[in-house]
Design an enzyme around this catalytic site. Structure first.
Site, short mmCIF file in Angstrom:
data_model
loop_
_atom_site.label_atom_id
_atom_site.label_comp_id
_atom_site.label_asym_id
_atom_site.label_seq_id
_atom_site.Cartn_x
_atom_site.Cartn_y
_atom_site.Cartn_z
N THR A 92 0.87 -1.29 -0.03
CA THR A 92 0.08 -0.03 -0.12
C THR A 92 0.70 1.22 -0.01
O THR A 92 2.02 1.20 0.67
CB THR A 92 -0.96 0.26 1.35
OG1 THR A 92 -1.61 1.34 1.13
CG2 THR A 92 -0.20 -0.04 2.58
N LYS A 140 -3.65 3.70 5.83
CA LYS A 140 -3.97 2.08 5.94
C LYS A 140 -2.54 1.35 6.52
O LYS A 140 -2.94 0.60 7.44
CB LYS A 140 -3.85 1.39 4.54
CG LYS A 140 -4.98 0.71 4.33
CD LYS A 140 -5.07 0.18 2.71
CE LYS A 140 -6.47 -0.44 2.53
NZ LYS A 140 -6.67 -0.72 0.97
N HIS A 177 -14.27 -6.64 9.20
CA HIS A 177 -13.73 -7.59 8.27
C HIS A 177 -12.30 -7.38 8.27
O HIS A 177 -11.50 -8.48 7.89
CB HIS A 177 -14.42 -7.11 7.18
CG HIS A 177 -14.37 -5.49 6.63
ND1 HIS A 177 -14.68 -4.62 7.72
CD2 HIS A 177 -14.09 -4.88 5.84
CE1 HIS A 177 -14.36 -3.49 7.44
NE2 HIS A 177 -13.95 -3.60 6.02
N ASP A 219 -8.01 -6.19 -0.44
CA ASP A 219 -9.17 -5.70 -1.01
C ASP A 219 -10.61 -5.51 -0.08
O ASP A 219 -10.54 -6.63 0.05
CB ASP A 219 -9.50 -6.16 -2.50
CG ASP A 219 -10.16 -5.21 -3.37
OD1 ASP A 219 -10.05 -3.98 -3.33
OD2 ASP A 219 -11.04 -5.76 -4.30
P1 IMP Z 1 -10.10 -0.55 -0.71
O1 IMP Z 1 -9.94 -2.01 -0.02
O2 IMP Z 1 -8.84 0.38 -0.02
O3 IMP Z 1 -10.16 -0.47 -2.10
O4 IMP Z 1 -11.24 0.08 -0.24
C1 IMP Z 1 -12.75 0.05 -0.78
C2 IMP Z 1 -13.47 0.84 -0.35
O5 IMP Z 1 -14.58 0.15 0.49
C3 IMP Z 1 -12.97 1.86 0.49
O6 IMP Z 1 -12.99 3.38 -0.21
C4 IMP Z 1 -14.41 2.32 1.10
O7 IMP Z 1 -15.37 3.07 0.61
C5 IMP Z 1 -15.21 0.75 1.49
N1 IMP Z 1 -14.69 0.30 2.68
C6 IMP Z 1 -13.81 -0.89 2.81
N2 IMP Z 1 -13.78 -1.11 4.17
C7 IMP Z 1 -14.39 -0.28 4.85
C8 IMP Z 1 -14.56 0.12 6.17
O8 IMP Z 1 -14.06 -0.35 7.22
N3 IMP Z 1 -15.38 1.17 6.44
C9 IMP Z 1 -16.02 2.01 5.39
N4 IMP Z 1 -15.83 1.74 4.40
C10 IMP Z 1 -15.00 0.55 3.82
#
Ligand code: IMP
Length: 199
Positions: A7, A12, A180, A72
């Site tokens: 990342t 993150k 999650h 992801d």
């Molecule tokens: P990525 O895994 O960084 O691509 O995140 C994907 C998207 O999923 C994020 O930009 C959020 O919109 C949503 N998301 C993933 N995990 C969370 C969480 O823990 N809280 C709220 N939104 C989440």
């Protein structure tokens, strides 16, 4: 013990550090991949969280001898057929959290079934070999008005019944205990620690 994390997002990385400590893996040193910004980025065009996480972990594993993980994640809403799913970050054309949340609430007008889950998949790889995938999911429901100043993304709309409030209304440690991301990360760290897949 070094584990690389694919990342470029310092927030993150910080969250992963905190979580490793929180789950009792303080001796696991999670580090960013050196020079990741100058490596050609990986296109996240998979149809599932697994596909995207695996693709990213394998792609970046060519750039380090250390085991490296990629994640992801997103939100699946049942009545919307699992949307926004892998498109969670770019659900609205604007792509901001506020616009994504507004679109989600608009798309749920007239629907009483609000069941949804956050899903996170972490893939662990080393030098072109996939070592494992680890999935976490947490069930809740989507409300109409954002609640709480905390979290990010869809947190203020995600009502978690065991807490009686949204993820936007709890602190990071409380969320990580059940989230999650917390589940997937602790499963991956247990695996890495038990197999010595870190150095
Ligand atoms: P990525 O895994 O960084 O691509 O995140 C994907 C998207 O999923 C994020 O930009 C959020 O919109 C949503 N998301 C993933 N995990 C969370 C969480 O823990 N809280 C709220 N939104 C989440």
């Amino acid at each position: 013990m070094i584990l690389r994390c694919a990342t470029t997002n310092p927030g993150k990385l910080r969250e992963f550090h905190r979580a490793a400590e929180h789950f009792g893996f303080a001796d696991v040193d999670i580090q960013a991949l050196d020079g990741m910004k100058s490596i050609e980025s990986c296109v996240e065009d998979g149809a599932t969280f697994e596909e995207n996480a695996v693709k990213k972990a394998l792609h970046y594993s060519a750039w380090t001898a250390d085991p490296i993980f990629a994640d992801d994640s997103g939100l699946e809403v049942d009545v919307l057929g699992g949307a926004p799913g892998v498109f969670s970050a770019r659900y609205s054309s604007d792509g901001s959290d506020e616009a994504n949340n507004r679109l989600l609430v608009a798309n749920l007008q007239g629907h009483d079934d609000r069941t949804a889950r956050f899903v996170c998949v972490i893939a662990l790889a080393q030098q072109g070999k996939l070592l494992g995938t680890f999935r976490g999911a947490v069930e809740g429901r989507i409300i109409d008005e954002p609640r709480g100043p905390g979290g990010f993304g869809y947190d203020p709309l995600f009502f978690y019944p065991p807490f009686g409030c949204t993820f936007g209304e709890v602190d990071a440690a409380r969320k990580m205990n059940v989230s999650h991301r917390g589940q997937a990360l602790s499963a991956m760290l247990s695996y890495a620690a038990s197999t010595g897949n870190s150095r």
